[in-house]
Enzyme design. Structure first.
Site, short mmCIF file in Angstrom:
data_model
loop_
_atom_site.label_atom_id
_atom_site.label_comp_id
_atom_site.label_asym_id
_atom_site.label_seq_id
_atom_site.Cartn_x
_atom_site.Cartn_y
_atom_site.Cartn_z
CG HIS A 157 3.90 -66.75 -10.42
ND1 HIS A 157 4.83 -67.65 -10.87
CD2 HIS A 157 4.01 -66.74 -9.06
CE1 HIS A 157 5.45 -68.19 -9.83
NE2 HIS A 157 4.99 -67.64 -8.72
CB SER A 278 -4.65 -46.37 -34.34
OG SER A 278 -5.17 -47.01 -35.48
CE LYS A 284 -4.50 -49.50 -31.31
NZ LYS A 284 -4.08 -50.85 -31.16
CD GLU A 291 3.96 -50.65 -28.48
OE1 GLU A 291 3.78 -51.53 -29.32
OE2 GLU A 291 3.28 -49.61 -28.43
#
Ligand code: ARG
Length: 466
Positions: A157, A278, A284, A291
């Site tokens: 979970h 970024s 970043k 992704e």
């Protein structure tokens, strides 16, 4: 030279919009190798059954090789008016060797030709994907080997559950991908059935030698029914469904890379050349490749739905709907191969942060089950009661922002006198001791993990010879 294209009765050229609707060459030019291979085998068979003479066969062979080389050098002109790869190659051959070229399509239909091309494609691309999966499995194996002693929380979970070794986590993916290799192998094996020699649907008015064709093209068997041969797209279903399963595994691994790469987890750092920055936020380091793998999974899985829906309720035999099989087939191969390459490179370049994993383990009360088990085993307390006592202790620790290791004697005693003995308490929550107790086959103890590493090495060996 033929300018206007139209077979048989249909002499007129198509309207422009209809050309756009009808063409498949923009996709199936990818099948040129398979188409030429099929034509060479067909020509040799026609020679064997005396439809072509030796000189004609030679001209066709030379012509087809010339076309292959033109395509490979980017010198071949593709024209949507010529619809598909079969027509392009046949027309080019006729241009090269005139009437001899016109003989090649004897005892053949584009219906058995496209079935042949896609069978050959499925076989060769299954092997290419298997090689990419092998590289990914090797990367997972190497990382697992060097992280036998890195402990981290195992989750259920997405909540800290029990301590595990990082090798255990990585090998879980190793085995999933290894089953995908089995799937690819099965896909290639089932596709190894020759459709050529079926004609349009009913068979041929020639004594085609299908055994010769199968042998020439390396097929293990021959379709027994010519109607089945030109109608079946099972090989494409197998391939596209296998790639959908591969991507479902890849996307789960990608998701964990994304999660573990987050500042909150900080369990890993990706290689610089596989991340992006970024344009506005200097801090970043984005896991874009992971992704994209996660995102492309939607596309590859939709390709399976695409082909299933196309085939639903389609009557025998060839229907033009089947031309649409090209998109899911070629797209699933391309996307899956790109993603597998990305995954292998990402895994190989990951720097796992053992210290952070350890901290998460301590803060996450991953040893709570072990403490409850110790109460059962050493203090003869029923499990439900032990579970309750440890639960209360954890709640107290959470309130005070302490790990189980940090809980004071007074706090422990306040919950239960069973937690008072220092030696017993320390041993019961020791993280190393916890993983070492998981001695069952497939478990997280060092000996079980070493055994699994050995089995994984054998598995790699097996696939290397595939
Ligand atoms: N372009 C067609 C396809 O890719 C080739 C087969 C055409 N057969 C036909 N009867 N129109 O499926």
């Amino acid at each position: 030279m033929i300018i206007v294209f139209g077979w048989g009765r249909s002499q007129n050229s198509l309207d422009d919009f209809a050309v756009t609707l009808s063409e498949s060459i923009s996709l199936d030019q990818e099948l040129y190798q398979e188409d030429i291979r099929g034509s060479l085998a067909h020509a040799r068979m026609l020679y064997k059954i005396n439809v072509l003479n030796a000189d004609e066969l030679k001209q066709i062979e030379v012509g087809l090789e010339k076309i292959r080389s033109q395509i490979e050098r980017g010198k071949f002109k593709f024209d949507p008016k010529l619809e598909d790869i079969h027509t392009h190659i046949e027309m080019a051959l006729i241009e090269i060797c005139g009437d001899t070229g016109r003989r090649l399509h004897t005892a053949r239909s584009r219906n058995d030709q496209i079935a042949l091309d896609t069978h050959l494609y499925v076989i060769s691309r299954s092997k290419l994907l298997a090689a990419l999966i092998l590289a990914l499995c090797e990367a997972l194996y190497k990382q697992a080997q060097s992280h036998l002693n890195t402990l981290l929380p195992g989750y259920t979970h997405l909540q800290v559950a029990q301590p595990i070794r990082l090798s255990h986590h990585l090998l879980a993916y190793f085995w999933a991908f290894s089953r995908d290799m089995e799937r690819l192998k099965e896909t290639a094996k089932r596709a190894s059935r020759l459709p050529l020699g079926s004609g349009a649907l009913a068979g041929l008015n020639y004594k085609v030698d299908r055994d010769f064709l199968a042998n020439e093209l390396g097929f293990a068997s021959i379709y027994s029914n010519s109607m089945d041969a030109v109608s079946s797209r099972d090989h494409i279903l197998d391939f596209v469904s296998t790639t959908a399963v591969i991507m479902s595994h890849a996307s789960r691994l990608a998701e964990e890379i994304i999660l573990w790469n987050s500042q909150e987890f900080s369990f890993l750092v990706l290689a610089d050349n596989l991340t992006t920055g970024s344009s506005i936020m200097p801090q970043k380091k984005n896991p874009d490749l992971a992704e994209l793998v996660r995102g492309k999974t939607g596309r590859v899985q939709a390709n399976l739905q695409n082909i299933l829906t196309n085939l639903k309720g389609l009557p025998m035999c060839y229907n033009r709907d089947l031309q649409e099989d090209r998109f899911p087939l070629l797209d699933s191969y391309k996307q899956t191969s790109l993603c597998l390459e990305a995954m292998a490179k990402m895994i190989a370049g990951i720097d796992f942060k053992s210290k952070r994993m350890r901290q998460a383990l301590e803060k996450g009360y991953a040893n709570a089950t072990d403490l409850a088990d110790a109460l059962v085993q050493k203090k003869a307390i029923p499990f439900r009661e032990a579970h309750h006592l440890v639960g209360r202790l954890v709640r107290l620790c959470v309130e005070k922002d302490l790990s189980l290791e940090e809980a004071s004697l007074a706090d422990r005693k306040a919950i239960s006198p069973h937690f008072a003995n220092e030696e017993f308490y320390k041993q019961s929550i020791d993280l190393e001791a916890s993983v070492e107790k998981k001695l069952s086959y497939g478990g997280t103890s060092l000996s079980s993990q070493k055994k699994q590493i050995e089995e994984a090495a054998l598995e790699l060996q097996k696939w290397k010879t595939y």
